[in-house]
Design an enzyme around this catalytic site. Structure first.
Site, PDB file in Angstrom:
ATOM      1  NE  ARG A 174      -3.740  -2.428   0.406  1.00 29.53           N
ATOM      2  CZ  ARG A 174      -3.736  -3.653   0.159  1.00 29.53           C
ATOM      3  NH1 ARG A 174      -2.552  -3.732  -0.742  1.00 29.53           N
ATOM      4  NH2 ARG A 174      -4.186  -4.497   0.250  1.00 29.53           N
ATOM      5  CD  GLU A 230      -5.808  -0.046   2.348  1.00 33.77           C
ATOM      6  OE1 GLU A 230      -5.651  -0.991   3.069  1.00 33.77           O
ATOM      7  OE2 GLU A 230      -6.312   0.086   1.321  1.00 33.77           O
ATOM      8  CB  SER A 271      -9.160  -2.314   4.190  1.00 30.89           C
ATOM      9  OG  SER A 271      -9.653  -3.328   4.085  1.00 30.89           O
TER      10      SER A 271
HETATM   11  C1  LIG Z   1     -15.114  -0.807  -0.705  1.00 32.15           C
HETATM   12  C2  LIG Z   1     -13.633  -0.742  -1.308  1.00 32.15           C
HETATM   13  C3  LIG Z   1     -12.953  -1.726  -1.348  1.00 32.15           C
HETATM   14  C4  LIG Z   1     -11.420  -1.642  -1.343  1.00 32.15           C
HETATM   15  N1  LIG Z   1     -10.878  -2.495  -1.677  1.00 32.15           N
HETATM   16  C5  LIG Z   1      -9.612  -2.365  -1.628  1.00 32.15           C
HETATM   17  C6  LIG Z   1      -8.502  -3.609  -2.130  1.00 32.15           C
HETATM   18  O1  LIG Z   1      -8.870  -4.743  -1.989  1.00 32.15           O
HETATM   19  N2  LIG Z   1      -7.270  -3.211  -2.188  1.00 32.15           N
HETATM   20  C7  LIG Z   1      -6.737  -2.000  -2.311  1.00 32.15           C
HETATM   21  O2  LIG Z   1      -5.685  -1.675  -2.521  1.00 32.15           O
HETATM   22  N3  LIG Z   1      -7.570  -0.705  -2.215  1.00 32.15           N
HETATM   23  C8  LIG Z   1      -8.822  -1.056  -1.948  1.00 32.15           C
HETATM   24  N4  LIG Z   1      -9.909  -0.129  -1.775  1.00 32.15           N
HETATM   25  C9  LIG Z   1      -9.283   1.244  -1.907  1.00 32.15           C
HETATM   26  C10 LIG Z   1      -9.459   2.107  -3.199  1.00 32.15           C
HETATM   27  O3  LIG Z   1     -10.436   1.301  -4.120  1.00 32.15           O
HETATM   28  C11 LIG Z   1      -8.250   2.057  -3.970  1.00 32.15           C
HETATM   29  O4  LIG Z   1      -7.225   2.604  -3.262  1.00 32.15           O
HETATM   30  C12 LIG Z   1      -8.089   2.927  -5.294  1.00 32.15           C
HETATM   31  O5  LIG Z   1      -7.035   2.760  -6.096  1.00 32.15           O
HETATM   32  C13 LIG Z   1      -8.658   4.384  -5.175  1.00 32.15           C
HETATM   33  O6  LIG Z   1      -8.903   4.923  -6.335  1.00 32.15           O
HETATM   34  P1  LIG Z   1      -9.504   6.370  -6.387  1.00 32.15           P
HETATM   35  O7  LIG Z   1      -9.474   6.641  -7.993  1.00 32.15           O
HETATM   36  O8  LIG Z   1     -11.090   6.234  -6.026  1.00 32.15           O
HETATM   37  O9  LIG Z   1      -8.616   7.262  -5.761  1.00 32.15           O
HETATM   38  P2  LIG Z   1      -8.839   8.610  -4.890  1.00 32.15           P
HETATM   39  O10 LIG Z   1      -9.668   7.950  -3.497  1.00 32.15           O
HETATM   40  O11 LIG Z   1      -9.682   9.467  -5.319  1.00 32.15           O
HETATM   41  O12 LIG Z   1      -7.586   8.960  -4.411  1.00 32.15           O
HETATM   42  C14 LIG Z   1      -6.607   8.221  -3.592  1.00 32.15           C
HETATM   43  C15 LIG Z   1      -5.141   9.094  -3.613  1.00 32.15           C
HETATM   44  O13 LIG Z   1      -4.556   9.370  -4.910  1.00 32.15           O
HETATM   45  C16 LIG Z   1      -4.398  10.267  -5.324  1.00 32.15           C
HETATM   46  N5  LIG Z   1      -4.782  10.292  -6.801  1.00 32.15           N
HETATM   47  C17 LIG Z   1      -5.860   9.733  -7.427  1.00 32.15           C
HETATM   48  N6  LIG Z   1      -5.860   9.908  -8.882  1.00 32.15           N
HETATM   49  C18 LIG Z   1      -4.410  10.072  -9.240  1.00 32.15           C
HETATM   50  C19 LIG Z   1      -3.864  10.730 -10.144  1.00 32.15           C
HETATM   51  N7  LIG Z   1      -4.403  10.456 -11.457  1.00 32.15           N
HETATM   52  N8  LIG Z   1      -2.568  11.263 -10.170  1.00 32.15           N
HETATM   53  C20 LIG Z   1      -2.188  11.535  -8.971  1.00 32.15           C
HETATM   54  N9  LIG Z   1      -2.669  11.129  -7.642  1.00 32.15           N
HETATM   55  C21 LIG Z   1      -3.902  10.588  -7.762  1.00 32.15           C
HETATM   56  C22 LIG Z   1      -5.412  11.101  -4.705  1.00 32.15           C
HETATM   57  O14 LIG Z   1      -4.859  12.641  -4.632  1.00 32.15           O
HETATM   58  C23 LIG Z   1      -5.472  10.684  -3.365  1.00 32.15           C
HETATM   59  O15 LIG Z   1      -4.360  11.067  -2.451  1.00 32.15           O
HETATM   60  C24 LIG Z   1     -11.269  -0.202  -1.577  1.00 32.15           C
HETATM   61  C25 LIG Z   1     -12.196   0.936  -1.430  1.00 32.15           C
HETATM   62  C26 LIG Z   1     -13.576   0.624  -1.132  1.00 32.15           C
HETATM   63  C27 LIG Z   1     -14.431   1.655  -0.973  1.00 32.15           C
END
Ligand SMILES: Cc1cc2nc3c(=O)[nH]c(=O)nc-3n(C[C@H](O)[C@H](O)[C@H](O)COP(=O)(O)OP(=O)(O)OC[C@H]3O[C@@H](n4cnc5c(N)ncnc54)[C@H](O)[C@@H]3O)c2cc1C
Length: 339
Positions: free
Chosen positions: A164, A331, A235
């Site tokens: 992570r 996380e 998580s």
């Molecule tokens: C129900 C649920 C289950 C999940 N299961 C998992 C799992 O199994 N494994 C896991 O690893 N994660 C999991 N996650 C967490 C999440 O899905 C991941 O971390 C995902 O990659 C976040 O994507 P996002 O586009 O929503 O990022 P955001 O939440 O919008 O952003 C996260 C971070 O990344 C940065 N960011 C986003 N896009 C960019 C970009 N293009 N350039 C630079 N920085 C950027 C943002 O500034 C922020 O700091 C889960 C979340 C939920 C809600």
């Protein structure tokens, strides 16, 4: 460039909390990103980036800046010797990316099916599930370096990937525009995780990437709340890695404590501590709970504030520390990272 004003962060994040953002810009191309940065500069405002907001705890104060929502679409598949290079726009929903890959029979990301969020965010915390991480098949990340204005191609080995973890989590001057993965035409299933093995035992052999992705989605549907009806970011805490000595001490105290040796010590599933040691499955304070079916998942109910979520998470971390002396790390990241 599509610009909106005074948009609630609760509508842009899956925890569904957080105050108003001054300006939100939907960025469908690199030129939209550049235009948004120019706009922020002209307004003398800070800027920040979000994908689908599924890994952030947005602040009640909101964000007095320009928020770039990454919406670049498009996946390009290019066959090379025995493998396929796939370049995905930062805004492609991750699970759609996985579907496109497994539909073509390609191996590499099937165990990561069903994770919410954008493909552009996948390297930020190096998403992982069921024994696979994004970094296992990621070739390079294409970023806009906002300090120089140049587009750079950052190779996997330079991304500082960990559990992570990556350099993108800490260096907020890099905006990810697209990500390149190498997927395999020939492959074999990675079904070491007990849930997957159990699924296979019940439902028959999982022999294709598509079948594995389907199994993973069905297992996840039992573990995670529905994003349409619940506020959650999955998580909330990382699974901690502790020293071998500490693990031996805790395993003597808490019968059945699982432990998985890694390079730096022993990783333990925090859900076991929350559930079997602290008996916190479904535990609720005000509008915030630990999810009944998976206590590592925190749920913000209707009416919850970011402050409440923060206080609740702190109190859970304190309880874990009181009983085990383990300091857990979140996380889910605060947004904005700094006020
Ligand atoms: C129900 C649920 C289950 C999940 N299961 C998992 C799992 O199994 N494994 C896991 O690893 N994660 C999991 N996650 C967490 C999440 O899905 C991941 O971390 C995902 O990659 C976040 O994507 P996002 O586009 O929503 O990022 P955001 O939440 O919008 O952003 C996260 C971070 O990344 C940065 N960011 C986003 N896009 C960019 C970009 N293009 N350039 C630079 N920085 C950027 C943002 O500034 C922020 O700091 C889960 C979340 C939920 C809600």
């Amino acid at each position: 460039m599509i610009l909106r004003e005074h948009v609630p962060l609760s509508s842009l994040t899956t925890l569904k909390v957080g105050g108003l953002v001054r300006y939100v810009v939907e960025c469908a191309s690199e030129s939209d990103v550049r235009e948004a940065l120019t706009f922020a500069h002209a307004q003398n405002l800070p800027w920040s980036v979000l994908g689908e907001g599924s890994n952030v705890l947005a602040r009640d104060e909101g964000y007095a800046g320009v928020l770039l929502l990454m919406r670049m679409q498009g996946c390009v598949f290019e066959e090379t010797d025995g493998s396929v290079l796939v370049t995905a726009g930062a805004g492609v929903p991750w699970d759609e990316f996985v579907t496109l890959c497994v539909e073509r029979g390609l191996w590499g990301v099937e165990n990561l099916a069903g994770i919410p969020g954008t493909t552009g965010a996948s390297p930020v915390q190096n998403i992982g599930a069921y024994g696979t991480e994004a970094c296992d098949s990621l070739v390079e990340v294409r970023v806009l370096n906002t300090k120089t204005g140049e587009v750079e191609h950052i190779a996997n080995k330079d991304c500082a990937f960990g559990y992570r973890e990556s350099r993108f989590k800490h260096d907020k001057t890099l905006i990810i525009l697209s990500v390149v993965f190498r997927l395999q035409i020939e492959g074999s299933p990675s079904l070491g995780y007990k849930d997957l093995a159990a699924y296979e035992a019940m439902n028959g052999a999982l022999t294709t990437p598509k079948a594995i992705a389907g199994a993973v989605r069905s297992i996840r549907a039992q573990k995670f709340p529905d994003l349409a009806t619940h506020g959650t970011a999955g998580s909330f805490f990382k699974n901690p890695t502790i020293s071998k000595e500490k693990y031996t001490e805790l395993a003597e105290k808490f019968e059945g404590l699982p432990g998985f040796a890694n390079d730096t010590g022993v990783k333990i599933p925090l859900a076991f501590v929350l559930d079997r040691v602290l008996n916190l499955r479904g535990y609720t304070e005000g509008n915030v709970s630990l999810f009944e079916r998976q206590p590592l998942v925190l749920v913000a109910h209707t009416g919850a504030t970011a402050h409440e979520v923060d206080v609740f998470a702190k109190s859970i971390a304190e309880r874990v520390h009181d009983v085990t002396t383990i300091s857990v790390e979140r996380e889910v990241q605060p947004f904005p990272s700094k006020i």
